[in-house]
Design a protein around this motif. Structure first.
Motif, PDB file in Angstrom:
ATOM      1  N   LEU A   1       0.834  -1.199   0.000  1.00 37.36           N
ATOM      2  CA  LEU A   1       0.000   0.000   0.000  1.00 37.36           C
ATOM      3  C   LEU A   1       0.868   1.248   0.000  1.00 37.36           C
ATOM      4  CD1 LEU A   1      -2.747  -0.895   2.657  1.00 37.36           C
ATOM      5  CD2 LEU A   1      -3.041  -0.727   0.196  1.00 37.36           C
ATOM      6  N   PRO A   2       0.388   2.318  -0.632  1.00 36.28           N
ATOM      7  CA  PRO A   2       1.112   3.598  -0.527  1.00 36.28           C
ATOM      8  C   PRO A   2       1.136   4.072   0.917  1.00 36.28           C
ATOM      9  CG  PRO A   2      -0.474   3.644  -2.341  1.00 36.28           C
ATOM     10  CD  PRO A   2      -0.738   2.388  -1.581  1.00 36.28           C
ATOM     11  N   ALA A   3       2.162   4.852   1.243  1.00 35.94           N
ATOM     12  CA  ALA A   3       2.327   5.309   2.628  1.00 35.94           C
ATOM     13  C   ALA A   3       1.120   6.099   3.113  1.00 35.94           C
ATOM     14  CB  ALA A   3       3.596   6.163   2.738  1.00 35.94           C
ATOM     15  N   GLY A   4       0.531   6.920   2.234  1.00 37.67           N
ATOM     16  CA  GLY A   4      -0.632   7.706   2.631  1.00 37.67           C
ATOM     17  C   GLY A   4      -1.810   6.839   3.026  1.00 37.67           C
ATOM     18  N   GLU A   5      -2.097   5.812   2.232  1.00 35.89           N
ATOM     19  CA  GLU A   5      -3.212   4.920   2.559  1.00 35.89           C
ATOM     20  C   GLU A   5      -2.923   4.130   3.836  1.00 35.89           C
ATOM     21  OE1 GLU A   5      -4.465   2.494  -0.660  1.00 35.89           O
ATOM     22  OE2 GLU A   5      -4.551   4.148  -2.099  1.00 35.89           O
ATOM     23  N   TRP A   6      -1.676   3.731   4.002  1.00 34.85           N
ATOM     24  CA  TRP A   6      -1.294   2.992   5.215  1.00 34.85           C
ATOM     25  C   TRP A   6      -1.515   3.855   6.451  1.00 34.85           C
ATOM     26  CZ3 TRP A   6       2.376   3.446   9.104  1.00 34.85           C
ATOM     27  CH2 TRP A   6       2.621   2.284   9.862  1.00 34.85           C
ATOM     28  N   LEU A   7      -1.110   5.126   6.391  1.00 30.24           N
ATOM     29  CA  LEU A   7      -1.285   6.022   7.533  1.00 30.24           C
ATOM     30  C   LEU A   7      -2.761   6.294   7.813  1.00 30.24           C
ATOM     31  CD1 LEU A   7       1.585   8.594   6.857  1.00 30.24           C
ATOM     32  CD2 LEU A   7       1.489   6.856   8.662  1.00 30.24           C
ATOM     33  N   ILE A   8      -3.564   6.431   6.759  1.00 29.56           N
ATOM     34  CA  ILE A   8      -5.002   6.635   6.954  1.00 29.56           C
ATOM     35  C   ILE A   8      -5.618   5.431   7.654  1.00 29.56           C
ATOM     36  CG2 ILE A   8      -7.212   6.819   5.737  1.00 29.56           C
ATOM     37  CD1 ILE A   8      -5.786   8.531   3.655  1.00 29.56           C
ATOM     38  N   GLY A   9      -5.228   4.215   7.229  1.00 24.68           N
ATOM     39  CA  GLY A   9      -5.753   3.007   7.861  1.00 24.68           C
ATOM     40  C   GLY A   9      -5.382   2.926   9.338  1.00 24.68           C
ATOM     41  N   VAL A  10      -4.138   3.231   9.658  1.00 27.71           N
ATOM     42  CA  VAL A  10      -3.698   3.197  11.058  1.00 27.71           C
ATOM     43  C   VAL A  10      -4.443   4.254  11.885  1.00 27.71           C
ATOM     44  CG1 VAL A  10      -1.731   3.582  12.584  1.00 27.71           C
ATOM     45  CG2 VAL A  10      -1.436   2.239  10.503  1.00 27.71           C
ATOM     46  N   ALA A  11      -4.595   5.454  11.328  1.00 31.08           N
ATOM     47  CA  ALA A  11      -5.292   6.523  12.052  1.00 31.08           C
ATOM     48  C   ALA A  11      -6.748   6.145  12.316  1.00 31.08           C
ATOM     49  CB  ALA A  11      -5.219   7.824  11.243  1.00 31.08           C
ATOM     50  N   LEU A  12      -7.420   5.571  11.328  1.00 30.23           N
ATOM     51  CA  LEU A  12      -8.805   5.150  11.528  1.00 30.23           C
ATOM     52  C   LEU A  12      -8.902   4.055  12.579  1.00 30.23           C
ATOM     53  CD1 LEU A  12     -10.154   5.093   7.852  1.00 30.23           C
ATOM     54  CD2 LEU A  12     -10.793   6.673   9.670  1.00 30.23           C
ATOM     55  N   SER A  13      -7.959   3.132  12.560  1.00 29.89           N
ATOM     56  CA  SER A  13      -7.970   2.044  13.538  1.00 29.89           C
ATOM     57  C   SER A  13      -7.792   2.580  14.961  1.00 29.89           C
ATOM     58  CB  SER A  13      -6.864   1.037  13.221  1.00 29.89           C
ATOM     59  OG  SER A  13      -7.036   0.484  11.942  1.00 29.89           O
ATOM     60  N   ILE A  14      -6.846   3.487  15.130  1.00 32.36           N
ATOM     61  CA  ILE A  14      -6.603   4.057  16.463  1.00 32.36           C
ATOM     62  C   ILE A  14      -7.814   4.850  16.939  1.00 32.36           C
ATOM     63  CG2 ILE A  14      -5.188   5.712  17.744  1.00 32.36           C
ATOM     64  CD1 ILE A  14      -2.815   4.867  16.003  1.00 32.36           C
ATOM     65  N   ALA A  15      -8.373   5.676  16.055  1.00 31.55           N
ATOM     66  CA  ALA A  15      -9.527   6.490  16.440  1.00 31.55           C
ATOM     67  C   ALA A  15     -10.712   5.603  16.809  1.00 31.55           C
ATOM     68  CB  ALA A  15      -9.900   7.437  15.296  1.00 31.55           C
ATOM     69  N   THR A  16     -10.963   4.566  16.021  1.00 31.18           N
ATOM     70  CA  THR A  16     -12.077   3.664  16.313  1.00 31.18           C
ATOM     71  C   THR A  16     -11.861   2.938  17.632  1.00 31.18           C
ATOM     72  OG1 THR A  16     -12.401   3.346  13.943  1.00 31.18           O
ATOM     73  CG2 THR A  16     -13.448   1.758  15.401  1.00 31.18           C
ATOM     74  N   SER A  17     -10.633   2.506  17.886  1.00 27.59           N
ATOM     75  CA  SER A  17     -10.336   1.799  19.139  1.00 27.59           C
ATOM     76  C   SER A  17     -10.538   2.707  20.352  1.00 27.59           C
ATOM     77  CB  SER A  17      -8.896   1.279  19.117  1.00 27.59           C
ATOM     78  OG  SER A  17      -8.716   0.376  18.049  1.00 27.59           O
ATOM     79  N   LEU A  18     -10.125   3.969  20.223  1.00 26.23           N
ATOM     80  CA  LEU A  18     -10.302   4.899  21.338  1.00 26.23           C
ATOM     81  C   LEU A  18     -11.786   5.148  21.621  1.00 26.23           C
ATOM     82  CD1 LEU A  18      -7.497   7.515  20.574  1.00 26.23           C
ATOM     83  CD2 LEU A  18      -7.542   5.821  22.410  1.00 26.23           C
ATOM     84  N   VAL A  19     -12.572   5.324  20.567  1.00 27.96           N
ATOM     85  CA  VAL A  19     -14.008   5.536  20.759  1.00 27.96           C
ATOM     86  C   VAL A  19     -14.648   4.293  21.363  1.00 27.96           C
ATOM     87  CG1 VAL A  19     -16.199   5.918  19.567  1.00 27.96           C
ATOM     88  CG2 VAL A  19     -14.189   7.254  18.944  1.00 27.96           C
ATOM     89  N   ALA A  20     -14.284   3.113  20.840  1.00 27.36           N
ATOM     90  CA  ALA A  20     -14.858   1.866  21.353  1.00 27.36           C
ATOM     91  C   ALA A  20     -14.481   1.627  22.807  1.00 27.36           C
ATOM     92  CB  ALA A  20     -14.389   0.694  20.485  1.00 27.36           C
TER      93      ALA A  20
END
Length: 486
Positions: A1-20
């Protein structure tokens, strides 16, 4: 994956985990210590005007409104941002609304079902999360299944309509629809004069530069195309339009969406003779060219671009001719050409389509497994909270089998609520993927197809697995003692 897409995926995962993590932690912090020490389940309803169902309804309404937004456009991209947000808010809203279905399970006279359904009148946070997980998984799976079935149905119809000739030819150097390799006009004429061929037609091709990027202009024998009904018209042009003196043409749906044009508009086409103004009189579906193309009569194309070489050639054979034998003869006589029979091209197109979407079936299975595992974990947590209740029921005369049945019935009720809510919301999600995401991103109109048997099997499988998992949890929890620590 391109670095930008990889960073977006990680950011979404962290944000979702914090909310959950924040939601249950916030609820747990509000529980009195005595209640927490007593291992009682926490019943979360929210304040009166902000119940979960009300929030879910607001999100569902927001999703319907977001679905009406046009795509976000840049210099070379169309991003269905509103449709993506609509899918997200719809899934969240449906997951919250699904909890309301638990209240429909009334407490019957049967003592086992009374135990099972008594906890659903005021469902706990764990109940809601379990149903929400199932709803989300079933909705995404249903929506994906509808999208794939609609793609499959549309592609089959388009392939059967557009591939009517017996044999198709292209230059051996042409490896894609965007290739500009040509077949010499004298070669085409020699092939058309073969005794096995009853009719031959050529498609001419040139790349043109429009205001927002490159596209294609095609020239062909429109009488041949109309005689064999080769185009899937979205807006059918007038009969014999190509015979008129006016400069007319038709465009495919992708180009119309890309340029935001409709039938009746004028398109400026750069040619070797300068800019030509073409009035669009028809629009057709074309799923093989995402960049878009405009189609004009072959005579006008030759006049504008000064050559008669063919990009593609289609052959109709005389009755009784064997297509494979003719293909072999052409391949031996003209080794510089790629020669395909109709059956080969149709089968290859469908094979590539199925191969492209094969990974989605694995994703569907993963989603269902995760949802059922979440149901099992939620039930296990509920049983741990109700250990003292289970001990009391055992003392009153309920057997392990009775408690297992009660837990299985509770799991079946949770699974049924999640499946019903997920399947219903998945139908709208499938429509969103077809009519909004696909249309805005690619400019393709797909016919809606509902894979009823596949979705029915999915729902039955989820219910069976969920019930079995719940029964296993019930049997395990019936062996726990009230004072036992886990």
């Amino acid at each position: 994956l391109p670095a930008g897409e990889w960073l977006i995926g990680v950011a979404l995962s962290i944000a979702t985990s914090l909310v959950a993590a924040w939601l249950p932690a916030s609820t747990a912090a509000s529980v009195p210590p005595a209640q927490a020490l007593g291992h009682h389940a926490v019943v979360w309803q929210g304040s009166s005007p902000w119940r979960a169902e009300f929030i879910g309804l607001l999100l569902a309404v927001a999703a319907v409104l977001l679905a009406q937004l046009p795509p976000w456009r840049s210099a070379a991209l169309r991003v269905p941002l509103g449709a993506y947000l609509a899918a997200l808010t719809w899934l969240l809203g449906a997951s919250l609304l699904a909890g309301a279905l638990l209240r429909l399970f009334r407490v019957p006279a049967n003592p086992i079902l009374t135990i099972a359904f008594s906890h659903l009148r005021k469902p706990s946070l764990r109940h809601r999360f379990a149903v929400a997980a199932l709803t989300s998984a079933v909705a995404m799976t249903t929506g994906m299944a509808i999208m794939i079935a609609s793609f499959d149905s549309t592609m089959r119809n388009w392939i059967q309509r557009s591939m009517r000739a017996d044999i198709y030819l292209s230059s051996a150097g042409a490896q894609s629809a965007s290739s500009t390799h040509q077949i010499r006009a004298d070669t085409v004429q020699a092939i058309a004069n073969m005794p096995e061929v009853s009719e031959a037609t050529s498609v001419h091709h040139a790349v043109i530069q429009l205001t927002d990027g490159p596209s294609s202009i095609l020239g062909t024998d429109m009488a041949f195309a109309e005689r064999y009904d080769l185009h899937a018209w979205l807006h059918k042009p007038p009969a014999d339009w190509w015979r008129k003196d006016e400069v007319l043409g038709v465009m495919n749906e992708s180009l119309a969406t890309r340029l935001n044009r409709v039938v009746g508009d004028t398109l400026e086409v750069p040619t070797t003779l300068g800019i030509q103004r073409v009035r669009i009189v028809g629009m057709y579906a074309d799923y093989g060219n995402e960049r878009g193309s405009v189609l004009v009569p072959a005579e006008r194309f030759r006049m504008w671009f000064g050559h008669n070489d063919a990009w593609r050639v289609a052959l109709m054979l005389k009755p009784g001719m064997d297509a494979e034998a003719v293909r072999t003869k052409l391949q031996q006589t003209y080794p510089g050409l790629s020669v395909f029979t109709q059956s080969h091209l149709r089968n290859e197109a469908l094979r590539i389509f199925r191969q492209t979407f094969a990974v989605t079936y694995a994703l569907e299975a993963v989603g269902v497994v995760v949802a059922v595992a979440g149901l099992g974990l939620a039930l296990a947590g509920l049983m741990l909270d109700r250990r003292s209740d289970l001990t009391t029921l055992r003392t009153m005369g309920f057997s392990k089998r009775d408690l297992t049945k009660a837990c299985a019935a509770e799991g079946l009720a949770l699974g049924l609520a999640g499946v019903v809510a997920g399947a219903l919301s998945g139908v709208w999600l499938g429509w969103l993927l077809i009519a909004r995401v696909n249309k805005q991103a690619f400019g393709w109109t797909l016919s809606f197809s509902f894979p009823g048997m596949q979705i029915l099997v999915l729902c039955i499988a989820v219910l069976l697995v969920g019930t079995l998992v719940a029964a296993f949890v019930g049997r395990w929890s019936s062996n726990l003692r009230s004072e036992k620590e886990e």
